[in-house]
Design an enzyme around this catalytic site. Structure first.
Site, PDB file in Angstrom:
ATOM      1  N   PRO A 210       0.892  -1.014  -0.091  1.00 65.54           N
ATOM      2  CA  PRO A 210      -0.031   0.094  -0.234  1.00 65.54           C
ATOM      3  C   PRO A 210       0.849   1.313  -0.096  1.00 65.54           C
ATOM      4  O   PRO A 210       2.029   1.184   0.339  1.00 65.54           O
ATOM      5  CB  PRO A 210      -0.795  -0.237   1.120  1.00 65.54           C
ATOM      6  CG  PRO A 210       0.271  -0.720   2.182  1.00 65.54           C
ATOM      7  CD  PRO A 210       1.139  -1.826   1.431  1.00 65.54           C
TER       8      PRO A 210
ATOM      9  N   PRO B 202       2.661  -6.639   1.909  1.00 63.59           N
ATOM     10  CA  PRO B 202       4.080  -6.980   1.572  1.00 63.59           C
ATOM     11  C   PRO B 202       5.157  -5.856   2.000  1.00 63.59           C
ATOM     12  O   PRO B 202       4.765  -4.741   1.543  1.00 63.59           O
ATOM     13  CB  PRO B 202       4.157  -7.285   0.139  1.00 63.59           C
ATOM     14  CG  PRO B 202       3.323  -6.567  -0.555  1.00 63.59           C
ATOM     15  CD  PRO B 202       1.742  -6.504   0.541  1.00 63.59           C
TER      16      PRO B 202
ATOM     17  N   ARG C 119       5.048   2.226   1.284  1.00 65.68           N
ATOM     18  CA  ARG C 119       5.321   3.418   1.261  1.00 65.68           C
ATOM     19  C   ARG C 119       4.540   4.308   1.893  1.00 65.68           C
ATOM     20  O   ARG C 119       3.245   4.382   2.005  1.00 65.68           O
ATOM     21  CB  ARG C 119       5.083   4.009  -0.307  1.00 65.68           C
ATOM     22  CG  ARG C 119       6.074   3.121  -1.242  1.00 65.68           C
ATOM     23  CD  ARG C 119       5.724   3.347  -2.578  1.00 65.68           C
ATOM     24  NE  ARG C 119       6.377   2.692  -3.575  1.00 65.68           N
ATOM     25  CZ  ARG C 119       6.045   1.201  -4.003  1.00 65.68           C
ATOM     26  NH1 ARG C 119       5.353   0.459  -3.201  1.00 65.68           N
ATOM     27  NH2 ARG C 119       6.839   0.764  -5.019  1.00 65.68           N
TER      28      ARG C 119
ATOM     29  N   ARG D 243      -8.008  -8.318  -1.055  1.00 59.89           N
ATOM     30  CA  ARG D 243      -8.240  -8.646   0.350  1.00 59.89           C
ATOM     31  C   ARG D 243      -9.687  -8.463   0.776  1.00 59.89           C
ATOM     32  O   ARG D 243     -10.480  -7.800   0.157  1.00 59.89           O
ATOM     33  CB  ARG D 243      -7.417  -7.679   1.025  1.00 59.89           C
ATOM     34  CG  ARG D 243      -5.847  -7.705   0.961  1.00 59.89           C
ATOM     35  CD  ARG D 243      -5.235  -6.633   1.572  1.00 59.89           C
ATOM     36  NE  ARG D 243      -3.831  -6.685   1.245  1.00 59.89           N
ATOM     37  CZ  ARG D 243      -3.032  -6.042   0.142  1.00 59.89           C
ATOM     38  NH1 ARG D 243      -3.864  -5.304  -0.773  1.00 59.89           N
ATOM     39  NH2 ARG D 243      -1.888  -6.305  -0.154  1.00 59.89           N
TER      40      ARG D 243
END
Length: 127
Positions: free
Chosen positions: A2, A36, A41, A72
């Protein structure tokens, strides 16, 4: 992904260490277990010109938009959003009770049909 895009009023940097806030958001995102590491960021942007509510000079805002990749469950997204929002609110502490701070958090899911990415960091970290 994300990407955590944080916009804030300039006066907030006088009251908080915003580099530390970026680290708090990053750590909270990692702790969710659904993102992940290589994709996380966090970036902050200061609004130097703003007018908030009644115009009181102590009024401040922090607005976070999390842009995430698709795939998700809503339950996973809700749990992650609540966890990250809680970490941000904990960081801001008593300032939230001052009557002069507004905090928002929104999570948007990208449409995979129109979302394109290249990431050389992923390759580097794989070695």
């Amino acid at each position: 992904m994300p990407h955590f895009i944080v916009e804030h009023s300039a006066n907030l940097s006088e009251r908080h260490d915003l580099k530390e806030l970026a680290k708090v958001i990053h750590a909270a995102a990692v702790e969710t277990g659904i993102f992940p590491l290589v994709g996380i960021r966090v970036r902050l942007y200061e609004a130097k010109i703003y007018e908030i509510a009644d115009g009181h000079e102590e009024n401040a805002f922090l607005a976070i938009v999390a842009r995430i990749g698709a795939g998700r469950t809503i339950e996973a997204r809700k749990a992650a959003a609540k966890s990250i929002f809680r970490a941000v609110c904990d960081f801001l502490g008593d300032d939230l009770n001052s009557g002069h701070l507004m905090v928002s958090f929104d999570m948007d899911e990208n449409d995979p049909d129109v979302s394109f990415k290249k990431n050389s960091v992923r390759t580097r970290l794989a070695h």
